[in-house]
Design an enzyme around this catalytic site. Structure first.
Site: not given
Length: 866
Positions: A142, A276, A278, A280, A310-311, A314, A333
């Site tokens: 990203e 922090g 990502m 994927n 958080h991830e 996503h 985000e």
């Protein structure tokens, strides 16, 4: 020429023409342990290359159309389009391979290239662990860096399936988005992924240590994996990480009413990571500083848990359903930030039900600061090209956006919000969307018209101020109460006009009872326009404190009336709940930054209340803010007095703290960061060499480095002492800490050496460059650093033009002379901006840094007048 940029118009045209079906990517990493094949690469090269073969199948809407595929690589060996071999020298230019005369319907393209390992955390990053001398690889794509590893149509709305085949050294493990297969002759052949965007594909390879488990629900099993380097394995608390992960699976699947959308979920703690973490798909990479080598406070575990959640969020919002273009980056985000903190706050059994307190005191403080810079922008920023998006990972995108989403939830109702989200996921799974798709779903479930709300909140910049307007009679009974909303002028240089917005807020009334501030009434209402009456309070006795935006529902700067401010100043630490304390602390800090509260008054306020603050995250935020206020906002002639007062108080709190507690560790670090007298530095040295002890304080690896770095910065530790500590800690973390300590030494020679390693050479990897910059900039060394102001402005444009984005931004922001708070620095910056003709991204970073000087000057004048 486009260079590595891509405009939105180009992306829209390419999406109109092309529908991408599938990628097959074959990478030969077999020489990675030795550094790869010899060869020089463009910026960011770690000194070697690897063979990358990409075959991509795509459909074209118009016969004879022209387009291009993206690739950043030192060399292209072969390009075959629909069976015809093209000359790479003719078609490969400016990070693009030209594709001309495409046929209608199916097209097939194969690209063979030499791609470069990097040491910048972009593309395929290569790291050698000093503990075992083994190489470890991971990708970070990203925003536009998949094209550094394979030829790709690098934009989020051209989704496809991805099938990786990877040849790696003997004894390695290879992880990607699909489940890891059994290798054959050191070759891993992964199954194709679902349709996903290029930027969330991933490849992690090396002799990683792993721990495995699973999440089970309703007959379905999702394999879970956690990976780190073997040198960190003894510190890996996998059970704790799995527990947070399972909590997220349970809460998100219930709230989203959609099963986890991928075949497995791996979390990989990787070295030298810029961010922090990502998201994927199915293979989340996380900075390995989150594998804690030494004792940390619960606040660190809370932050790590929020990152993990958080991830995971996503996987649905961002990976399953993806923005069409980067102007909706904020939504991607902000949604993950909001839902991760909501999960911590509301999930059964969560260890951090106070997570909104942390959010108010950290994320929103970041947002308020960002929103008062000349670079402030609407939450839904206009992203015209990739250069725009690279500088929009900011406090507006993450923190203001999440704050506004929190307000939106309060506005439409939490149940209605998640019902809309559920419909959104079902309607757009594996596809791409715009903001209007989500708002439309929320309008359906809530019955609210969100068009006006969206226009005022998402399409305008700046922040509102809410103030109470109170009238009382002689008996102290409220005769009139209203909330006044202000829209201050935007900072000079910012685009747009100030606007009043609709707010959903709570008003809290607090009384002092038995020495504690207790909430006695809460009124939730919509605030709109300049003045909103609150008739519910009329006729009631005026409470000790009236707190607007109680429970932190909205995004606004809040001011206290005179009586409330007096009570809070005397009793800030006496709120029975952590969130109103955090809101009051945040308001005081904002007033200090705005020069409405002198730095010395802020110090007095903190010292009067911090001893009663139980939330360790708030305590650590206050430590950082006090140090910043003293270093930048205090009048120079009073600064040393303030620092001496603070350091003495920190030592007193350290000695009084419960042995072995989080508060003791936090105060130890605060004291170490500002120790200055001979006696204080002697104590640091004694703690380091074991001749001094503080009951319960474990002087472990990370704390030892904190003590040594301060000793180095004050001239009490030389190269011999730094080398001896590094000998005790022969790890990559030890190397970073040693680099910081060396750069911190208060000698002209040490500064020249540090400057040369960062500015005059481009050999340092990202993590060591960051460490050197952190050591170089010492608030106690302003005079020593003064000559570097001119050197900075002489070098900064060339650095921006010659380094990768991540490396250049580290230098531009980190080495800006922020400590030289003077009109001269402002004038020098203005002269440079007028003459250097910087790119828009570089101009933005410089303007933001300049605004920091301007703010500090204003605050220093206010402090001097106090």
């Amino acid at each position: 020429m486009p260079g590595t940029n891509l405009t939105r118009d180009e992306a829209q045209e390419r999406a109109r023409l092309l529908t991408v079906d599938a990628y097959e990517i074959d990478l030969d990493l077999s020489a990675a342990q030795e550094g790869g094949a010899p060869g020089s690469a463009e910026d960011g090269s770690a000194g070697g290359t690897y063979r990358s073969v990409t075959t991509v199948r795509f459909d074209v809407a118009e016969a004879g159309a022209d387009s291009f595929i993206d690739l950043v690589a030192p060399a292209v060996r072969e390009v075959v389009l629909n069976g015809e071999t093209l000359d790479p020298a003719e078609v490969f230019k400016d990070s693009r391979i030209a594709l001309t005369g495409l046929r209608a319907g199916r097209n097939d393209l194969t690209v063979v290239a030499d791609c470069a390992y990097t040491n910048t955390g972009e593309g395929l990053h290569r790291f050698v662990d000093p503990v075992d001398q083994q190489a470890y690889l991971y990708t970070q794509f990203e925003v536009p860096d998949a094209r550094r590893v394979f030829a790709s149509f690098e934009q989020p709305d051209l989704k496809a399936t991805f099938q990786f085949t990877v040849k790696a050294p003997e004894g390695w493990t290879v992880i990607s988005n699909s489940p890891t297969p059994e290798p054959s002759d050191n070759v891993w052949r992964f199954e194709p992924t679902p349709r996903i965007s290029t930027y969330i594909t991933a490849l992690i390879a090396g002799p990683y240590h792993s721990v495995h488990s699973s999440y089970e629900k309703d007959g379905r099993t999702v394999p879970l994996g956690i990976y780190c380097r073997p040198s960190l394995a003894e510190h890996l608390d996998a059970d704790e990480i799995f527990a947070v992960t399972r909590q997220g699976f349970e809460w998100f699947q219930e709230k989203f009413d959609y099963d986890y959308p991928f075949a497995k979920y791996d979390q990989l703690f990787v070295p030298e990571f810029n961010a922090g973490a990502m998201e994927n798909a199915g293979a989340v990479t996380i900075r390995d500083q989150y594998v804690f080598r030494s004792k940390v406070t619960d606040a660190a575990y809370e932050v790590r848990a929020e990152t993990i959640l958080h991830e995971l969020a996503h996987m649905w919002f961002g990976d399953l359903v993806t923005m069409e273009w980067w102007n909706d980056l904020w939504l991607n985000e902000s949604f993950a930030t909001y839902t991760s903190i909501a999960c911590q706050a509301y999930a059964p059994g969560s260890k951090w039900p106070h997570s909104w307190t942390t959010f108010a005191n950290s994320m929103k403080t970041w947002a308020y600061r960002q929103d008062q810079l000349p670079s402030t922008h609407p939450i839904m920023a206009e992203i015209n090209d990739l250069d725009d998006v690279l500088v929009n990972f900011d406090g507006i995108t993450y923190a203001k956006g999440a704050s506004v989403l929190k307000q939106l939830v309060a506005y439409v109702g939490m149940d209605e919000f998640f019902q809309g989200v559920q419909a959104y996921f079902k309607a757009h799974a594996y596809g791409n969307t715009r903001l209007s798709d989500l708002l439309g779903a929320l309008e359906e479930t809530s019955g609210r018209d969100l068009k006006t709300w969206s226009k005022k909140w998402l399409e305008t910049a700046g922040i509102n101020i809410l103030r109470p307007e109170i009238e009382v009679d002689g008996a102290g009974v409220i005769t009139s109460f209203a909330v006044k909303q202000e829209a201050p002028a935007l900072p000079a240089g910012a685009k747009g006009e100030p606007v009043l917005r609709p707010h959903r807020i709570a008003v809290g009334a607090y009384e002092l009872r038995d020495g504690k501030l207790v909430r006695t009434e809460r009124i939730e209402l919509d605030v709109d326009g300049e003045l909103t009456a609150v008739p519910q309070l009329v006729g009631k006795a005026r409470p000790a404190v009236i707190l607007l935006n109680d429970d932190d529902l909205s995004y606004a700067k809040v001011r206290l009336d005179e009586e409330s401010l007096k009570a809070v100043t005397e009793h800030l630490g006496d709120f029975t709940e952590s969130l109103p304390r955090a809101l009051s602390w945040a308001s005081a800090w904002d007033m200090t930054r705005d020069a409405e509260l002198p730095a010395r008054a802020y110090l007095s306020l903190v010292l009067s209340g911090i001893g009663k603050e139980s939330d360790i995250g708030v305590v650590q935020s206050l430590h950082r803010q006090v140090k910043l206020a003293l270093d930048l906002y205090a009048a120079p002639e009073w600064r040393e007095t303030g620092l001496a007062t603070w350091t003495a108080a920190a030592l007193e709190q350290l000695r009084a703290a419960e042995p072995g507690s989080d508060h003791q560790l936090a105060w130890a670090r605060a004291f170490a960061a500002s120790a200055r007298t001979d006696a204080q530095l002697d104590l640091l040295q004694g703690l380091l060499d074991g001749t001094e002890e503080i009951s319960g304080l474990a002087v472990d690896t990370e704390l030892r480095w904190a003590l040594l770095q301060r000793l180095a910065a004050t001239g009490r530790a030389d190269e011999k002492a730094i080398a001896a500590e590094l000998d005790r800690d022969k790890t990559s973390a030890g190397e970073r800490h040693a680099a910081t300590a060396r750069a911190a030494r208060p000698t002209a020679e040490a500064k020249a050496e540090a400057w040369a390693s960062v500015v005059e050479s481009d050999k340092l990897p990202n993590s060591l460059q960051e460490a050197v910059i952190g050591g170089f900039v010492q608030p106690d060394q302003r005079e020593l650093l003064a000559p570097y102001t001119a050197k900075y402005f002489a070098a900064v444009k060339d650095i921006w033009n010659s380094r990768s984005h991540e490396m250049a931004q580290q230098i531009v922001v980190g080495l800006y002379p922020a400590l030289q708070v003077s009109q001269e620095t402002l004038d020098t910056t203005d002269a440079w901006l007028a003459s250097a003709d910087p790119s828009p991204a570089l101009r933005r970073l410089m303007t933001e840094s300049r605004a920091g000087i301007e703010r500090a000057l204003k605050a220093q004048r206010a402090d001097a007048a106090a």
